[in-house]
Every structure is written in C-alpha cells, then in structure tokens.
Scaffold this motif. Sequence first.
Motif, short mmCIF file in Angstrom:
data_model
loop_
_atom_site.label_atom_id
_atom_site.label_comp_id
_atom_site.label_asym_id
_atom_site.label_seq_id
_atom_site.Cartn_x
_atom_site.Cartn_y
_atom_site.Cartn_z
N LYS A 174 -0.80 2.73 -10.83
CA LYS A 174 -0.79 3.62 -9.36
C LYS A 174 0.43 4.59 -9.20
CE LYS A 174 -5.92 4.41 -9.07
NZ LYS A 174 -6.74 3.64 -7.72
N ARG A 175 1.68 3.82 -8.99
CA ARG A 175 2.41 4.32 -8.57
C ARG A 175 3.58 5.14 -9.05
NH1 ARG A 175 4.05 0.01 -5.39
NH2 ARG A 175 5.81 -0.92 -6.72
N SER A 176 3.81 4.48 -10.24
CA SER A 176 5.02 4.92 -11.35
C SER A 176 5.94 4.78 -10.67
CB SER A 176 4.32 5.91 -12.11
OG SER A 176 4.93 7.37 -11.30
N GLY A 177 7.02 5.05 -12.01
CA GLY A 177 8.01 5.52 -11.30
C GLY A 177 8.65 2.88 -11.36
N ILE A 178 10.27 3.29 -10.86
CA ILE A 178 10.32 1.65 -11.09
C ILE A 178 9.29 1.15 -10.06
CG2 ILE A 178 12.40 -0.21 -10.96
CD1 ILE A 178 13.97 2.62 -11.22
N LEU A 182 4.00 -4.10 0.44
CA LEU A 182 4.20 -3.40 1.23
C LEU A 182 1.68 -2.85 1.21
CD1 LEU A 182 6.63 -1.77 2.43
CD2 LEU A 182 6.08 -3.82 3.20
N GLU A 183 2.05 -2.31 0.37
CA GLU A 183 1.04 -1.85 0.12
C GLU A 183 -0.44 -3.15 0.22
OE1 GLU A 183 1.85 1.12 -3.86
OE2 GLU A 183 -0.51 1.32 -3.23
N LEU A 184 0.26 -4.32 -0.89
CA LEU A 184 -0.75 -4.87 -0.76
C LEU A 184 -1.24 -5.54 0.35
CD1 LEU A 184 0.27 -6.96 -4.16
CD2 LEU A 184 -2.23 -6.03 -3.46
N LYS A 185 -0.36 -5.75 1.13
CA LYS A 185 -0.20 -5.42 2.78
C LYS A 185 -1.23 -5.43 3.71
CE LYS A 185 2.42 -7.03 6.36
NZ LYS A 185 3.39 -7.40 7.49
N LYS A 186 -1.76 -3.99 3.15
CA LYS A 186 -2.30 -2.82 3.50
C LYS A 186 -3.92 -3.31 3.01
CE LYS A 186 0.24 1.13 4.40
NZ LYS A 186 0.98 2.06 3.27
N GLN A 187 -3.77 -3.80 1.62
CA GLN A 187 -5.16 -4.32 1.36
C GLN A 187 -5.77 -5.01 1.80
OE1 GLN A 187 -5.15 -3.62 -3.27
NE2 GLN A 187 -4.24 -1.67 -3.23
N TYR A 188 -5.01 -6.18 2.56
CA TYR A 188 -5.15 -7.22 2.40
C TYR A 188 -4.66 -7.75 3.79
CZ TYR A 188 -7.05 -8.22 -1.95
OH TYR A 188 -7.31 -7.73 -3.49
N PRO A 189 -5.11 -7.49 5.05
CA PRO A 189 -3.99 -7.51 6.43
C PRO A 189 -4.02 -9.23 6.58
CG PRO A 189 -5.99 -6.25 6.55
CD PRO A 189 -6.27 -6.40 5.45
N GLU A 190 -5.45 -9.80 6.51
CA GLU A 190 -5.61 -10.98 6.85
C GLU A 190 -5.44 -11.69 6.70
OE1 GLU A 190 -8.68 -11.27 9.05
OE2 GLU A 190 -7.51 -9.34 9.35
N SER A 191 -4.69 -11.31 4.96
CA SER A 191 -3.82 -12.66 3.83
C SER A 191 -2.27 -12.90 3.98
CB SER A 191 -3.73 -12.88 2.71
OG SER A 191 -5.79 -11.87 2.54
N GLU A 192 -2.35 -14.63 3.88
CA GLU A 192 -1.18 -14.84 3.55
C GLU A 192 -0.24 -15.36 2.15
OE1 GLU A 192 -0.43 -19.47 4.34
OE2 GLU A 192 -1.66 -18.84 6.23
N LEU A 193 0.77 -14.34 1.91
CA LEU A 193 1.06 -13.80 0.93
C LEU A 193 1.77 -14.66 0.38
CD1 LEU A 193 1.41 -10.26 1.35
CD2 LEU A 193 -0.66 -11.15 0.82
#
Length: 201
Positions: A80-84, A92-103
């Motif tokens: 969806k973001r396209s580009g490199i 950073l995007e996934l942190k917004k989707q999973y604010p409670e998670s350790e990655l």
Amino acid sequence: MTVKKLGIIGGSFDPIHKGHLSSAEFVYRSLNLDKVLFVPAYIAPHKIGMEYAAAQDRYRMTELAAEPYPYFEVSDVELKRSGISYTYDTVLELKKQYPESELYFIVGADSVPQLNTWNHIYELLNEVTFVAVARPGYAKAFAKAREAFGGLGEEKIMLLKMPEQAVSSTEIRERVKNGEDFSEMVPEAVRDYILQKGLYR
Ligand code: ATP
C-alpha cells in the motif's frame, strides 16, 4: 485476541518458500509468539530492479502459503505504501496497529551482516528484537556483524539454532526457468500459482 508478542518476517518472497515458512514457525514456537506477520516488500531496498514477479503476485503467493496456518497473517503495509520498502517505516506503521505488542523481526542469518546498511538501523534496533535463524555458510559472518553492534547487538540480535534449510528463492527461480522440479521447496498452492501464471520462465 491480544497480541503480546508479534513476529514479523519481511522479504521479497519471490517466491515464498518452505525455508521462510519453517523459519517463521520455528521462531513462533521457540519464542511463544502470538502471531507472525509476513510482509511482502513492494521494492526491497537491497533488491532494487531485481524483482522477478510483480508485487501483487508475490503478495498472493504469500497469502496462499500462509493460509493453512491460523497464526500466520499477511500484511499489505508495504504494498500500500509503495516505493522502496524500508523496514523502519514498516515497523513504525505496525507499532500503530499493534501498540501493545513486543516486536520480533525474523531474518535469515545471511541478512545480519547487511544490517549496518539498513535505513535507520539504530532506531530500528530500539524498536524490535532481531531474531536470526541459521542459514548455510553464515555462522561466522553473523557473529562478526552482531559483535560490531556492541551491547545493542548483544541485547537486540539473537540467533536461534534450527536445522539449516538449503532452499532459496533464487534456486527456485532457476529451477522453474530450467523446467526442473521444485515442488519440494514450496507449498503446493504456490507451485500451482507459479505454473498457472507462468512466473519465472
Ligand atoms: P533470494 O534467493 O531471491 O535472495 P531468499 O530466499 O533469500 O531470496 P527473501 O525473500 O529475500 O528470500 O528472504 C526474506 C527473509 O527470509 C530474509 O531475512 C532471508 O534471510 C530469510 N530466509 C530466506 N530463506 C531462508 C532459509 N532457507 N532459511 C532461513 N531464512 C531464510
């Protein structure tokens, strides 16, 4: 379900293969993760101009491969973001989707010697723990690269010992091109997709 521990595996998945799937499953079990997200790159930074199949096909093959596993999911953030597709932006995007998670970011040990070239690597190491799985021939380079990150490397880059799997997307593409059998290396649905769409010929 709350996702406390989220695994992420990024790649060009050109095509996705059993090495990716069993690495993800091994890390899922070893670290007691709640879920693993497969994130197909739109354009992988280290493979600019070197993708063979279109992003949509790589994404679809990843979906087909992940489908049988209830704890695997495919994310379209990079498409969806396209580009490199820089991992730091994705995280950073996934942190917004999973604010409670350790990655936990899953890579092959062959990726670790290149980590120093990744965009915003120090910031990224602060956000995720890298979990490397062994890949044939990379033990020494892995250890040296980890050491170069000093204390941060010790804390944030771990190696899980699993039996090495000598399969790569490169070899699969070669086999398809040469009309050789590659059915042991990918799930059946992915093999069918490659043949139906005439990919990698
Ligand atoms: P290519 O042969 O085209 O370079 P690849 O097989 O390395 O591709 P990628 O999609 O680039 O596949 O890999 C995504 C991630 O999966 C990378 O971190 C890579 O190190 C890891 N990986 C790929 N194959 C294996 C394997 N057989 N065992 C462990 N990790 C793997």
